[in-house]
Design a protein around this motif. Sequence first.
Motif, PDB file in Angstrom:
ATOM      1  N   LYS A 147      42.815  49.608  44.743  1.00  0.00           N
ATOM      2  CA  LYS A 147      41.642  49.074  44.053  1.00  0.00           C
ATOM      3  C   LYS A 147      40.893  50.211  43.354  1.00  0.00           C
ATOM      4  N   ASN A 204      34.040  49.488  41.310  1.00  0.00           N
ATOM      5  CA  ASN A 204      33.838  49.309  39.874  1.00  0.00           C
ATOM      6  C   ASN A 204      33.875  47.836  39.469  1.00  0.00           C
ATOM      7  N   ARG A 205      34.901  47.127  39.884  1.00  0.00           N
ATOM      8  CA  ARG A 205      35.095  45.750  39.421  1.00  0.00           C
ATOM      9  C   ARG A 205      34.025  44.800  39.943  1.00  0.00           C
ATOM     10  N   GLU A 262      32.731  37.888  44.464  1.00  0.00           N
ATOM     11  CA  GLU A 262      33.603  37.461  43.365  1.00  0.00           C
ATOM     12  C   GLU A 262      33.125  36.117  42.799  1.00  0.00           C
ATOM     13  N   ASP A 267      29.519  40.618  32.626  1.00  0.00           N
ATOM     14  CA  ASP A 267      30.118  41.837  33.146  1.00  0.00           C
ATOM     15  C   ASP A 267      29.506  43.071  32.485  1.00  0.00           C
ATOM     16  N   VAL A 319      31.910  49.677  32.125  1.00  0.00           N
ATOM     17  CA  VAL A 319      32.373  50.634  33.126  1.00  0.00           C
ATOM     18  C   VAL A 319      31.471  51.862  33.163  1.00  0.00           C
TER      19      VAL A 319
END
Length: 671
Positions: A153, A187-188, A280, A288, A291
């Motif tokens: 991940k 991060n995600r 999630e 979103d 990054v």
Amino acid sequence: MCDQACDFHPNNVLGVHQVEHHPGTKPFLQQLQAGTLKRQKEQNKELHDTVREEYNLGSGQRTDSPEEAADALLQRTYPEIANNTQTAGIFIPESFIPRVPLGVDPKNYEKQFKALSEADKSKFKLNDKAGELQGDMVEKSLYEQLKEIYKEKPVVVLQGAELLIPKTNSGVKRGEKQESDVIIINNRLKYVMNIEAKKTLSTEKKGRSNVSTIDSALSQIEKCKRNFETYFSQDIGEWKFIGVIFYDQSNGNICERCECYVMSVDDIKEKIKTIEEEIEVERASAEDQSVTDYQTIVKRLVFTIYANPGPVIKSKIIPKITEAITTSTKTNIAQGDYRSVLFWTPTQFQIMHLDGANVPIQKRVLLNSCMSTGKTEVMKGMMRMLLNEGQRCHFIICQFAVEKKSILQVQLENEFQKEKEKGNIVFSFLNCNPEKDNMYDLIQNKISEYPGYNTFIDEMVLDANWSGNDWSKIIMEDHLVLWVTIAAIHGATQEDFAPSKMKLAFPNFFIPDLKIPLRNCQQIVKYVQGDKSDKPFLAKVNSQCASNFSISVPEQLIEGLAPTEFVVKRENFMSGIQQAIQRVKDTVGDRGVTIIICGDGVSGGYDGYTGQGNVSTNSRMVSRILSALESAGRNGIEYSAYTDQGVSEERLAEWIKDRKNTDLVLVGSAG
């Protein structure tokens, strides 16, 4: 809401929280701008390592901006984060480094410690580290679980993070440090998770602070959240902060709500999975963020703890592992210290005892154990004891056809320099060929050169007729020491290393049973063992000689890093060497390393005893390696004990004392 009967409810810090921003406070790095240096240094002297007039970015570039320096550190150390190409978990450090390197076998630690006499504990400064060792075990267990959970991940896992907090308000003490067992930046899913690890969770108040382990964990999480929000979360979007406790045993009352965030080795994978699934679902409808948020958080945290210093980033991992194995402090004994070697074989402590006349009780000692078990370290320990008692020592290193000192000899002369200058210790090397020479006669002649000296012999290779000699008849004064280390045997069989066989040639010699490779790490041991079983086997030194590979690897021996093997052929020699150099830069930074050229496999000729290949072939290889180092922006020097090529013994001694950013190309096994 948390049940009031729950022991984990204070401040409600466990679980998932929205990160709160503090717009009135500048990010930590901005507080370190050059204009505030003087004030920051006055307020917090411990910021000296972090706060500098300028930062070296490499390649001749410098800046006075901590923010630019943090960007450069991220790009140089973790380019996959800086370039948004990360696909797997990044663990800082890459390998677990224990607080108690001595504690390689936790299950037997208490037994071993109790087996020591109070006199030995005092004499060898062995303090009971059982409590700290238990903490190591829990944190290592957590680290290994996280390795499995996050290996694929795009996250950063900081283990042992220590943040140095600037004094900005009355609630922060000067020089306050915030230590966190684990910080995970995802991060995600846009979360920062703080995990605090405890051996036992209890409400019982103990210690000087009179705080329970539960309250201690909750307090650490609360501070981590507050400091992260205050100093590291500006200029980012919507992120979550998650407080978690990891434990081995628990005696606390816990409600259903808190239970999801209090984890053990048995349920941590499932509970983290559940937490992430809930986030999630929530994030599915959220916009979103870029990054950039992730990069900003990571660079600020890594730069701050790197300068403190805190967790060991990639370029510092090898030096830190080496330090834990080789370098003891006043409060902590290194894994490979001679005291650690003897601690794990308590019956062997007798070899370090002196009688009323300050003469060793065991005057004749034979060390024939496997490599990395601490043979040389034990001899060095005895030499220091004898030197402290005003006795003189002679250290002999066995070599083959050398013209200059080996790197081992130069290193030892550096360590014992003061005593050497006083004439209390002498170092010499003995040129010999086990295929032709009688080792017994050579040693006898060498010992006779220094009458009245205790003799220590290292790296001795027994000749083909070794069992026909009686080493107890070596002529020297009865009160003097003769300690011998066997590196290999010419034409050896496995049976040759058995104590019963050794006793034939070394009657009246004490043979310590050293089995643990304390001078090394698990990954190196596994690499050497290859596909062989854990049973003893002969390790070939060359085509004529072999050593005994017989070890026992305990569970807490420092893990280390797995070796990287590069297969370099003639047609891709330069590119292969450059790849290897890049790997070196990744794991040790600019610090100089040793590059050893051994003759086995070098085309153009091979001397099975010196490990030295054809001189002209070696010369070409050295030239190409030095050229590759130069093209990579590194400095390099050459040293060979077999020829007059390369730098002098004096330059080698300087390099050993302070290698700086210079690599040493060492020709042959003896250097």
